[in-house]
Design a protein around this motif. Structure first.
Motif, PDB file in Angstrom:
ATOM      1  N   LYS A 152      -8.568 -21.047 -28.837  1.00 15.28           N
ATOM      2  CA  LYS A 152      -8.851 -19.657 -29.216  1.00 15.28           C
ATOM      3  C   LYS A 152     -10.095 -19.011 -28.826  1.00 15.28           C
ATOM      4  O   LYS A 152     -10.148 -17.802 -28.357  1.00 15.28           O
ATOM      5  CB  LYS A 152      -8.450 -19.478 -30.800  1.00 15.28           C
ATOM      6  N   ILE A 174      -1.448 -19.383 -31.483  1.00 12.20           N
ATOM      7  CA  ILE A 174      -1.355 -20.984 -31.401  1.00 12.20           C
ATOM      8  C   ILE A 174      -0.710 -21.337 -32.514  1.00 12.20           C
ATOM      9  O   ILE A 174      -0.999 -21.312 -33.727  1.00 12.20           O
ATOM     10  CB  ILE A 174      -2.729 -21.281 -31.211  1.00 12.20           C
ATOM     11  N   ARG A 234      -7.255 -25.972 -32.088  1.00 13.06           N
ATOM     12  CA  ARG A 234      -6.727 -24.700 -32.145  1.00 13.06           C
ATOM     13  C   ARG A 234      -7.755 -23.489 -32.110  1.00 13.06           C
ATOM     14  O   ARG A 234      -7.817 -22.616 -31.290  1.00 13.06           O
ATOM     15  CB  ARG A 234      -5.830 -24.215 -33.320  1.00 13.06           C
ATOM     16  N   LYS A 277       0.968 -24.441 -34.790  1.00 12.23           N
ATOM     17  CA  LYS A 277       0.257 -25.990 -35.519  1.00 12.23           C
ATOM     18  C   LYS A 277       0.790 -27.088 -34.572  1.00 12.23           C
ATOM     19  O   LYS A 277       0.137 -28.095 -34.831  1.00 12.23           O
ATOM     20  CB  LYS A 277       0.654 -26.154 -36.815  1.00 12.23           C
TER      21      LYS A 277
END
Length: 112
Positions: free
Chosen positions: A60, A46, A56, A48
């Motif tokens: 996840k 992932i 993020r 930024k």
């Protein structure tokens, strides 16, 4: 998800990017490569650009949970890297699950 089912090292991700095949949808890119193991491993990437760390990490966790729930239907012996696009930050869990399952089916990693 147990650590043995994850890709953790940078060289493992690079190996899948270089030698694997890629499928994409509006929210994810998926790279798949065969490994010589008795299990399938998942890596999540992932940028930024997707959002701050809270966003993020939430994405996840959701992707890992979807993979964990579906591990019975996923064929063994593959390394899978899911790369998240910035549009993914605002979608619902159900839609995310549907998109990932469709990608796994397209990549012929899904076993019904």
């Amino acid at each position: 998800m147990n650590r043995c089912f994850r890709l953790t090292k940078n060289f493992e991700f690079i190996n899948v990017y270089r030698a694997g095949k890629r499928w994409s949808c509006a929210y994810f890119n998926m790279y798949v490569k065969k490994n010589n193991l008795e299990r399938t491993r998942l890596g999540v990437s992932i940028s930024k650009k997707v959002g701050k760390s809270v966003v993020r990490n939430r994405l996840k966790r959701r992707i890992k949970e979807i993979f964990r729930e579906s591990i019975g239907n996923i064929k063994k012996g593959y390394d899978v890297v899911i790369s998240v696009k910035p549009e993914t930050a605002n979608i619902e869990y159900g839609q995310m699950k549907k998109e990932i399952k469709n990608l796994l089916r397209r990549g012929r990693v899904w076993d019904d």
